[in-house]
Design an enzyme around this catalytic site. Structure first.
Site, PDB file in Angstrom:
ATOM      1  CG  ASN A 108      41.838  48.937  26.893  1.00 40.66           C
ATOM      2  OD1 ASN A 108      42.229  50.003  26.453  1.00 40.66           O
ATOM      3  ND2 ASN A 108      42.399  48.346  27.947  1.00 40.66           N
TER       4      ASN A 108
ATOM      5  CG  ASP B 204      39.032  45.562  35.193  1.00 45.07           C
ATOM      6  OD1 ASP B 204      39.826  46.246  35.860  1.00 45.07           O
ATOM      7  OD2 ASP B 204      37.979  46.011  34.720  1.00 45.07           O
TER       8      ASP B 204
ATOM      9  N   PRO C 124      46.055  42.713  39.331  1.00 47.05           N
ATOM     10  CG  PRO C 124      48.311  43.242  39.564  1.00 47.05           C
ATOM     11  CD  PRO C 124      47.378  42.330  38.825  1.00 47.05           C
ATOM     12  CG  ASP C 125      42.528  48.527  41.365  1.00 44.65           C
ATOM     13  OD1 ASP C 125      43.271  49.488  41.097  1.00 44.65           O
ATOM     14  OD2 ASP C 125      41.285  48.587  41.360  1.00 44.65           O
ATOM     15  CB  ILE C 126      48.220  49.555  39.362  1.00 41.51           C
ATOM     16  CG1 ILE C 126      48.504  48.271  38.583  1.00 41.51           C
ATOM     17  CG2 ILE C 126      49.517  50.311  39.643  1.00 41.51           C
ATOM     18  CD1 ILE C 126      48.944  48.481  37.151  1.00 41.51           C
TER      19      ILE C 126
HETATM   20  N1  CTP Z   1      43.324  50.785  37.410  1.00 45.57           N
HETATM   21  C1  CTP Z   1      44.523  50.266  37.842  1.00 45.57           C
HETATM   22  N2  CTP Z   1      44.726  48.919  37.844  1.00 45.57           N
HETATM   23  C2  CTP Z   1      43.763  48.081  37.411  1.00 45.57           C
HETATM   24  C3  CTP Z   1      42.538  48.593  36.966  1.00 45.57           C
HETATM   25  C4  CTP Z   1      42.345  49.953  36.974  1.00 45.57           C
HETATM   26  O1  CTP Z   1      45.409  51.033  38.226  1.00 45.57           O
HETATM   27  N3  CTP Z   1      44.000  46.787  37.405  1.00 45.57           N
HETATM   28  C5  CTP Z   1      43.104  52.231  37.475  1.00 45.57           C
HETATM   29  C6  CTP Z   1      42.982  52.935  36.135  1.00 45.57           C
HETATM   30  O2  CTP Z   1      44.224  53.395  35.662  1.00 45.57           O
HETATM   31  C7  CTP Z   1      42.021  54.080  36.471  1.00 45.57           C
HETATM   32  C8  CTP Z   1      41.135  53.534  37.550  1.00 45.57           C
HETATM   33  O3  CTP Z   1      41.854  52.431  38.104  1.00 45.57           O
HETATM   34  O4  CTP Z   1      42.710  55.159  37.036  1.00 45.57           O
HETATM   35  C9  CTP Z   1      39.749  53.138  37.109  1.00 45.57           C
HETATM   36  O5  CTP Z   1      39.737  51.912  36.541  1.00 45.57           O
HETATM   37  P1  CTP Z   1      38.384  51.121  36.156  1.00 45.57           P
HETATM   38  O6  CTP Z   1      38.843  50.016  35.288  1.00 45.57           O
HETATM   39  O7  CTP Z   1      37.379  52.080  35.631  1.00 45.57           O
HETATM   40  O8  CTP Z   1      37.884  50.642  37.568  1.00 45.57           O
HETATM   41  P2  CTP Z   1      37.198  49.319  37.921  1.00 45.57           P
HETATM   42  O9  CTP Z   1      37.580  49.031  39.302  1.00 45.57           O
HETATM   43  O10 CTP Z   1      37.505  48.315  36.872  1.00 45.57           O
HETATM   44  O11 CTP Z   1      35.679  49.688  37.908  1.00 45.57           O
HETATM   45  P3  CTP Z   1      34.536  49.201  36.940  1.00 45.57           P
HETATM   46  O12 CTP Z   1      34.534  47.750  37.103  1.00 45.57           O
HETATM   47  O13 CTP Z   1      33.391  49.969  37.458  1.00 45.57           O
HETATM   48  O14 CTP Z   1      34.924  49.656  35.558  1.00 45.57           O
END
Ligand code: CTP
Length: 397
Positions: free
Chosen positions: A208, A276, A303-305
């Protein structure tokens, strides 16, 4: 910052002991006075003469040395320093410290001291991962011992993984943070930054447009306030700042592992633009054009860290800051995101192409907390970083 500071450096017996010579040089360049202590095992890796010569100070080796005792007893030796650094901290030294043993000069000094201690572990990957070492690490952290590293990498023993001693300049940065007088003195703060690269095959990846500029500026601003910063960065355009511990990763899964290894921290700032999705069908060979049609890529969710750290039962940082890059309805989306992710603050910005924010040098952010919404005017990313760091310092108290 280190001018005139006394550092007692205990050199344990590991192959990484050779890096301690460079560490001494770097510390002395900055005006520190380094008193070296070499363990018996350490002498197998570096010679007493080279350590004493580079330190320009008397070297201490024995617990029961009549000459040393007459000059300066070991109890006193352990207390005159501003900081005790153990580098490399071997599995054996860590075990001795955790168990309160005092059967040689190094372990006796460590037990007798009331001076802050920073250990820099270095050992074989399996030894590091062993439940005994992890248990000792937890005990030591609980006792207030500060830990830096180990880093991932190729090891002298031919294996790969965590166990490499942190580099001398990383150790210097941690020492400076400990001895600083800034408002974040003694605070350990994690910052994630940059994009992640998710491989499609060995030569292609999905990425990205994040440059890493905002995360880098935040890490620098936190370090400038005296924080000990662990900077986990994806492949960014801008170089990492000086004075922080840098952990380089490529993928979201690697970033997750690096973040987990960095805990516990007082605060976590998650500025990285983490992908993502990753390509679950990534090929270990380069994909070739074929008459059979286009390659089909399958995706898996990363994984969402941020969310995982926000929901930790043990080791949750006191302050967790997430970022939201939105292109519309910034405040509504980011307010919902704060709740969804479970973090304390969201720093939201509008990354629509017309704003020029992504990849640019300025930012216009909105800080969303449980108490409400605070909109900051458009300003340089460095200025955003300074204000954010000041607010973090104020919140951590
Ligand atoms: N983040 C993370 N791990 C991921 C994705 C995101 O830690 N796998 C953290 C980013 O570092 C940031 C926050 O989550 O601090 C926001 O990420 P964002 O990608 O905007 O959130 P999403 O849940 O993907 O929301 P959206 O789909 O609305 O963009």
């Amino acid at each position: 910052m280190l001018a005139g500071k006394h550092i007692l450096l205990i050199i344990g017996g590991g192959i990484a002991a050779f890096k301690s010579l460079d560490l001494i040089r770097r510390l002395r360049e900055r005006g520190a006075i380094v008193t070296p202590v070499l363990t018996r095992a350490g002498e197998e890796f570096v010679t007493p003469l080279s350590v004493a010569a580079i330190a320009g100070q008397k070297l201490y080796r024995d617990l029961f040395d009549l000459g040393d005792e007459a000059e300066m007893g070991h109890i006193q030796l352990s207390r005159v320093a501003d900081l005790i650094v153990v580098a490399p901290a071997t599995a054996d030294l860590m075990a001795k410290m955790a168990g309160g043993l005092a059967n040689d000069l190094a372990s006796t000094l460590l037990l007798a001291t009331d001076t802050p201690v920073l250990i820099v572990p270095a050992m074989n990957v399996r030894m590091w991962d062993h439940p005994a070492t992890q248990r000792n690490l937890k005990t030591l952290r609980g006792d207030g011992i500060n830990v830096i590293g180990p880093n991932d990498g190729d090891m002298a023993c031919g294996e790969f993984g965590p166990g490499r001693m942190s580099e001398p300049l990383e150790i210097v940065a941690a020492i400076e943070a400990h001895l600083s007088e800034g408002p974040l003195k003694g605070r350990r703060i994690l910052v994630t930054s940059g994009p992640t690269h998710e491989p499609i095959d060995p030569v292609r990846y999905i990425a990205n447009r994040s440059s890493g500029a905002q995360g880098t500026a935040i890490a620098k601003a936190l370090a400038d306030l005296g924080g000990e910063v662990v900077f986990v960065t994806g492949p960014a355009d801008v170089p990492p700042p000086e004075g922080v511990q840098v952990i380089r990763v490529e993928t979201a899964l690697q970033m997750q592992a690096a973040v987990e290894a960095a805990l516990p921290v007082d605060a976590g700032v998650f500025a990285a633009a983490v992908a993502d999705w990753r390509v679950s069908s990534a090929s270990d060979r380069k994909l070739k054009k074929s008459k059979d049609g286009l390659p089909a890529l399958e995706f898996a969710e990363n994984p969402d860290i941020l969310k995982a750290v926000s929901h930790l039962k043990e080791d949750r940082p006191k302050l967790v800051v997430g970022f939201a890059a939105e292109t519309n309805d910034v405040v509504e989306n980011a307010t919902a995101k704060r709740v969804r992710k479970g973090c304390d603050w969201i720093v939201a910005n509008d990354v629509s192409p017309a704003t020029g924010i992504m990849g640019g040098s300025e930012n216009a952010v909105v800080i969303i907390t449980a108490d409400g919404v605070d909109s900051w005017p458009r300003m340089g990313k460095d200025q955003v970083a300074k204000q954010l760091a000041a607010r973090i310092a104020e919140t951590l108290g």
